[in-house]
Scaffold this motif. Structure first.
Motif, PDB file in Angstrom:
ATOM      1  N   GLU A 166     -18.513  27.775 -57.677  1.00 13.98           N
ATOM      2  CA  GLU A 166     -17.290  28.460 -57.258  1.00 13.98           C
ATOM      3  C   GLU A 166     -16.241  28.411 -58.364  1.00 13.98           C
ATOM      4  O   GLU A 166     -15.519  29.389 -58.601  1.00 13.98           O
ATOM      5  N   LEU A 167     -16.144  27.272 -59.050  1.00 11.98           N
ATOM      6  CA  LEU A 167     -15.203  27.153 -60.165  1.00 11.98           C
ATOM      7  C   LEU A 167     -15.550  28.142 -61.272  1.00 11.98           C
ATOM      8  O   LEU A 167     -14.663  28.818 -61.814  1.00 11.98           O
ATOM      9  N   PHE A 168     -16.830  28.246 -61.614  1.00  6.37           N
ATOM     10  CA  PHE A 168     -17.262  29.159 -62.666  1.00  6.37           C
ATOM     11  C   PHE A 168     -16.944  30.607 -62.301  1.00  6.37           C
ATOM     12  O   PHE A 168     -16.654  31.430 -63.173  1.00  6.37           O
ATOM     13  N   ASN A 169     -17.020  30.925 -61.008  1.00  9.95           N
ATOM     14  CA  ASN A 169     -16.709  32.290 -60.586  1.00  9.95           C
ATOM     15  C   ASN A 169     -15.229  32.624 -60.759  1.00  9.95           C
ATOM     16  O   ASN A 169     -14.869  33.788 -60.892  1.00  9.95           O
ATOM     17  N   LEU A 170     -14.389  31.587 -60.775  1.00  7.49           N
ATOM     18  CA  LEU A 170     -12.944  31.794 -60.876  1.00  7.49           C
ATOM     19  C   LEU A 170     -12.447  31.780 -62.323  1.00  7.49           C
ATOM     20  O   LEU A 170     -11.438  32.409 -62.643  1.00  7.49           O
ATOM     21  N   LEU A 171     -13.143  31.060 -63.197  1.00  4.88           N
ATOM     22  CA  LEU A 171     -12.654  30.858 -64.565  1.00  4.88           C
ATOM     23  C   LEU A 171     -13.288  31.836 -65.542  1.00  4.88           C
ATOM     24  O   LEU A 171     -14.432  32.268 -65.373  1.00  4.88           O
ATOM     25  N   GLN A 172     -12.549  32.135 -66.605  1.00  6.09           N
ATOM     26  CA  GLN A 172     -13.080  32.914 -67.707  1.00  6.09           C
ATOM     27  C   GLN A 172     -13.847  31.993 -68.650  1.00  6.09           C
ATOM     28  O   GLN A 172     -13.701  30.755 -68.616  1.00  6.09           O
ATOM     29  N   LYS A 173     -14.646  32.578 -69.539  1.00  7.49           N
ATOM     30  CA  LYS A 173     -15.474  31.764 -70.430  1.00  7.49           C
ATOM     31  C   LYS A 173     -14.645  30.816 -71.285  1.00  7.49           C
ATOM     32  O   LYS A 173     -14.997  29.640 -71.469  1.00  7.49           O
ATOM     33  N   ALA A 174     -13.522  31.328 -71.789  1.00 10.94           N
ATOM     34  CA  ALA A 174     -12.678  30.483 -72.650  1.00 10.94           C
ATOM     35  C   ALA A 174     -12.133  29.293 -71.880  1.00 10.94           C
ATOM     36  O   ALA A 174     -12.010  28.175 -72.437  1.00 10.94           O
ATOM     37  N   GLU A 175     -11.809  29.492 -70.609  1.00  7.20           N
ATOM     38  CA  GLU A 175     -11.276  28.405 -69.792  1.00  7.20           C
ATOM     39  C   GLU A 175     -12.354  27.375 -69.478  1.00  7.20           C
ATOM     40  O   GLU A 175     -12.096  26.160 -69.460  1.00  7.20           O
ATOM     41  N   ILE A 176     -13.567  27.853 -69.243  1.00  7.98           N
ATOM     42  CA  ILE A 176     -14.683  26.925 -69.006  1.00  7.98           C
ATOM     43  C   ILE A 176     -14.959  26.114 -70.263  1.00  7.98           C
ATOM     44  O   ILE A 176     -15.154  24.886 -70.211  1.00  7.98           O
ATOM     45  N   LEU A 177     -14.964  26.787 -71.390  1.00 10.10           N
ATOM     46  CA  LEU A 177     -15.238  26.111 -72.651  1.00 10.10           C
ATOM     47  C   LEU A 177     -14.178  25.054 -72.957  1.00 10.10           C
ATOM     48  O   LEU A 177     -14.481  23.946 -73.434  1.00 10.10           O
ATOM     49  N   GLN A 178     -12.928  25.358 -72.632  1.00  6.46           N
ATOM     50  CA  GLN A 178     -11.849  24.407 -72.854  1.00  6.46           C
ATOM     51  C   GLN A 178     -12.006  23.172 -71.976  1.00  6.46           C
ATOM     52  O   GLN A 178     -11.779  22.036 -72.421  1.00  6.46           O
ATOM     53  N   GLY A 179     -12.438  23.362 -70.736  1.00  5.68           N
ATOM     54  CA  GLY A 179     -12.559  22.246 -69.817  1.00  5.68           C
ATOM     55  C   GLY A 179     -13.817  21.430 -69.989  1.00  5.68           C
ATOM     56  O   GLY A 179     -13.834  20.231 -69.670  1.00  5.68           O
ATOM     57  N   PHE A 180     -14.887  22.052 -70.476  1.00  7.20           N
ATOM     58  CA  PHE A 180     -16.185  21.369 -70.549  1.00  7.20           C
ATOM     59  C   PHE A 180     -16.757  21.374 -71.963  1.00  7.20           C
ATOM     60  O   PHE A 180     -17.961  21.218 -72.145  1.00  7.20           O
ATOM     61  N   GLY A 210      -5.187  20.705 -66.844  1.00  7.22           N
ATOM     62  CA  GLY A 210      -4.253  21.384 -67.723  1.00  7.22           C
ATOM     63  C   GLY A 210      -4.065  22.854 -67.420  1.00  7.22           C
ATOM     64  O   GLY A 210      -3.291  23.539 -68.111  1.00  7.22           O
ATOM     65  N   LEU A 211      -4.740  23.384 -66.420  1.00  9.70           N
ATOM     66  CA  LEU A 211      -4.657  24.821 -66.115  1.00  9.70           C
ATOM     67  C   LEU A 211      -3.444  25.104 -65.253  1.00  9.70           C
ATOM     68  O   LEU A 211      -3.292  24.546 -64.159  1.00  9.70           O
ATOM     69  N   GLU A 212      -2.572  25.950 -65.738  1.00  9.60           N
ATOM     70  CA  GLU A 212      -1.354  26.286 -64.988  1.00  9.60           C
ATOM     71  C   GLU A 212      -1.626  27.437 -64.023  1.00  9.60           C
ATOM     72  O   GLU A 212      -1.228  28.574 -64.264  1.00  9.60           O
ATOM     73  N   ASP A 213      -2.320  27.150 -62.989  1.00  9.83           N
ATOM     74  CA  ASP A 213      -2.630  28.157 -61.966  1.00  9.83           C
ATOM     75  C   ASP A 213      -3.013  27.421 -60.694  1.00  9.83           C
ATOM     76  O   ASP A 213      -3.301  26.218 -60.709  1.00  9.83           O
ATOM     77  N   ARG A 214      -3.003  28.141 -59.590  1.00 10.01           N
ATOM     78  CA  ARG A 214      -3.411  27.583 -58.315  1.00 10.01           C
ATOM     79  C   ARG A 214      -4.535  28.430 -57.741  1.00 10.01           C
ATOM     80  O   ARG A 214      -4.699  29.602 -58.100  1.00 10.01           O
ATOM     81  N   VAL A 215      -5.299  27.827 -56.845  1.00  9.34           N
ATOM     82  CA  VAL A 215      -6.317  28.569 -56.104  1.00  9.34           C
ATOM     83  C   VAL A 215      -5.876  28.677 -54.657  1.00  9.34           C
ATOM     84  O   VAL A 215      -5.491  27.677 -54.040  1.00  9.34           O
ATOM     85  N   CYS A 216      -5.911  29.897 -54.142  1.00 12.69           N
ATOM     86  CA  CYS A 216      -5.618  30.141 -52.725  1.00 12.69           C
ATOM     87  C   CYS A 216      -6.955  30.387 -52.023  1.00 12.69           C
ATOM     88  O   CYS A 216      -7.622  31.391 -52.287  1.00 12.69           O
ATOM     89  N   SER A 217      -7.341  29.454 -51.185  1.00 10.50           N
ATOM     90  CA  SER A 217      -8.627  29.557 -50.487  1.00 10.50           C
ATOM     91  C   SER A 217      -8.392  30.002 -49.052  1.00 10.50           C
ATOM     92  O   SER A 217      -7.655  29.351 -48.294  1.00 10.50           O
ATOM     93  N   LEU A 218      -9.010  31.079 -48.691  1.00 10.79           N
ATOM     94  CA  LEU A 218      -8.840  31.651 -47.357  1.00 10.79           C
ATOM     95  C   LEU A 218      -9.667  30.855 -46.351  1.00 10.79           C
ATOM     96  O   LEU A 218     -10.874  30.672 -46.533  1.00 10.79           O
ATOM     97  N   THR A 219      -9.046  30.395 -45.276  1.00  9.05           N
ATOM     98  CA  THR A 219      -9.752  29.597 -44.273  1.00  9.05           C
ATOM     99  C   THR A 219     -10.055  30.376 -42.995  1.00  9.05           C
ATOM    100  O   THR A 219     -10.706  29.838 -42.097  1.00  9.05           O
ATOM    101  N   VAL A 220      -9.571  31.611 -42.904  1.00  2.00           N
ATOM    102  CA  VAL A 220      -9.729  32.376 -41.654  1.00  2.00           C
ATOM    103  C   VAL A 220     -10.684  33.558 -41.831  1.00  2.00           C
ATOM    104  O   VAL A 220     -10.675  34.476 -41.019  1.00  2.00           O
TER     105      VAL A 220
END
Length: 550
Positions: free
Chosen positions: A100-114, A148-158
């Protein structure tokens, strides 16, 4: 609905509100307390929060980055989402799997984190995911994954709740919110059918829960759950709703087929014995035969032969019964007398490999005085649908319950024709006095583009329509239409590929085309035999490709 949704930036909110009002009117006694509370709380929200929730509901998935929820007509996303978080409809700290994280992040963001764990920085996201997944099997919030990522995830529960509302409105889960937009834009047009305020697809809360239960069983099966687990769940289901029982039987049929693929004959036989879905009895006969239990196979086949469930079963029994009797040492059965079909043999150059064999034959046989059309199932079905439009779209109880139906809900039920017998009789009576031609012409003009389970608008033009009305005898049309009504699901397919008209002589010929190595399918054979039985001109064209330069 608006004339053009693009004129109203909140068109999607208007459509969602329309669904909620519809459900409150027709499903008040079916809605659960949770669903009733949702509708009430939604109505009390400020418009930006309503719009943001609907935007999320109508998008794919359940997890959305706040930075990608920016809509001009909504304004401040943070302010709009805050009430949704307080209601518990959106979770900003929901745990995410690595996928799910990979689906939300761009390649550059994944590379930065991992970066320290990725051996191939220029590789693909899918390869990184496969390599990292064994190391990260615990879900985490976005802040824990990427501090370090300046963003939030809004997860729909309904989403599950909104899917239930969508199910109650449409009566199925394959239609979605885009139906409103497609209708507003005029891409799809639906017949306007009157139905009462109490018209609805699901009669009770038990029906809603039953549909969801069976859908969950099907999804688990398709996701690879253990066959025994899904089978036990399906067998445990029972309902007094015939439509839901049919859905259960269809699921059992799929499980039985899976048992056959596994060559687990005892399991497949046990499933089919508990299944009333059309075709299950014939599959059971085949399972007995393939497992070597010829006596039981023959006993069941002879029983079926006394009262075949359909023309398809009767056709299969004609092949199976002699074979089973031979295997048990019985005398060879004489072959039934089958009248030979008119045969055309052609050797054609394959001028364009991108074109199908049917188009090559059409081009070869076509003449100005004898045009050939590639119609397959479209022409006869369309003529039937146009002539019998009033019967098909009759507002009978249980047939129509929302504005986006391309046909009645009971179209494929066993009593579809019986419930409308007088209406169909009135339509077919026009074939006896000649009124049918003008009726079909006028309905073609009046209903052009309106969704129908029979009319193929893209394949039907005025030239084809006029040639068909001029060359197809009314008696032949009646035979075809009556056969369609005997078994709509089976008989609206399998018709010959091409039709050739001779307008001056007011005659025609239907042509089934078979390319090299191709053979006639069972439903095609049944149509060809039917045409022969009623002395309709039909031929089978066998094509071989001529060698280029020969």
């Amino acid at each position: 609905m608006t004339s053009n949704p693009l004129e109203n930036p909140l068109y999607y909110l208007h459509n969602f509100q329309q669904v909620l009002a519809w459900l409150e009117l027709r499903y008040a006694d079916v809605l659960s307390p949770e669903e009733q509370a949702f509708i009430a709380d939604f109505s009390a929200l400020a418009q930006p929060s309503q719009a943001l929730l609907v935007r999320m509901v109508m998008r794919k998935g359940c997890h959305f980055r706040s930075s990608r929820l920016a809509y001009e007509e909504i304004g401040d996303t943070g302010a709009a989402v805050a009430p949704l978080v307080r209601l518990g409809w959106v979770d900003e700290q929901a745990p995410l799997t690595l996928e799910e994280l990979f689906n939300l992040l761009q390649k550059a963001e994944i590379l930065q984190g991992f970066q320290a764990l990725i051996e191939q920085p220029k590789g693909r996201k899918s390869d990184w995911l496969a390599a990292l997944a064994p190391q990260f099997d615990e879900p985490r919030s976005l802040g824990q994954w990427c501090p370090g990522l300046e963003d939030r995830v809004c997860s729909l529960t309904v989403m599950a709740l909104c899917d239930r509302l969508r199910l109650m409105f449409f009566g199925n889960l394959y239609q979605d919110w885009s139906e409103f937009v497609l209708a507003d834009l005029g891409i799809f047009t639906y017949e306007k059918v009157e139905f009462h305020d109490d018209a609805r697809a699901l009669r009770s809360r038990a029906d809603v829960e039953g549909f969801i239960y069976l859908e969950d069983c099907r999804q688990r099966f398709e996701a690879g759950a253990a066959l025994g687990e899904v089978l036990a769940a399906a067998r445990a289901f029972a309902s007094d709703n015939p439509w839901l029982q049919r859905r259960r039987d269809k699921l059992l049929f799929l499980l039985g087929q899976h048992g056959e693929r596994l060559a687990d004959w005892p399991l497949a036989a046990a499933i089919y014995q508990d299944c009333a879905y059309p075709g299950a009895r014939m599959r059971l006969i085949r399972v007995f035969e393939r497992s070597g239990d010829y006596p039981r196979a023959l006993l069941l086949a002879e029983e079926a032969g006394l009262a075949p469930q359909s023309a398809a079963e009767q056709q299969q029994l004609l092949r199976v019964l002699p074979r089973l009797r031979r295997k048990l040492g019985g005398p060879a059965a004489p072959r039934g007398g089958v009248r030979p079909l008119l045969r055309l043999d052609l050797s054609l150059p394959r001028s364009d490999p991108q074109l199908s064999v049917e188009f090559h034959v059409q081009a070869h046989l076509h003449e100005v005085e004898a045009p050939v059309h590639y119609v397959e199932n479209s022409l006869i079905n369309s003529l039937f649908g146009l002539l019998c439009w009033p019967a098909i779209f009759a507002p009978l109880p249980g047939a129509f319950f929302h504005p986006f139906q391309r046909g009645p809900a009971d179209l494929l039920s066993e009593n579809f024709h019986a419930r409308r017998a007088e209406l169909f009789q009135a339509c077919l009576a026009e074939l006896d006095d000649g009124r049918y031609a003008q009726t079909i012409r006028q309905r073609y003009l009046d209903k052009w583009g309106v969704q129908s389970p029979f009319v193929f608008w893209g394949a039907l033009d005025e030239a084809l329509l006029e040639q068909a009305l001029a060359c197809l005898p009314a008696a032949h049309l009646r035979h075809w239409f009556e056969r369609l009504l005997q078994d709509i699901k089976a008989n609206r397919a399998g018709m010959p590929d091409l039709i050739q008209f001779w307008p001056q002589q007011k005659t025609y010929r239907m042509i089934e085309v078979k390319g090299p190595g191709d053979r006639l399918q069972d439903n095609q054979l049944r149509w060809l035999e039917f045409c022969q039985q009623h002395q309709m001109p039909v031929a089978v064209c066998y094509v071989q490709w001529a060698e280029q330069g020969a």
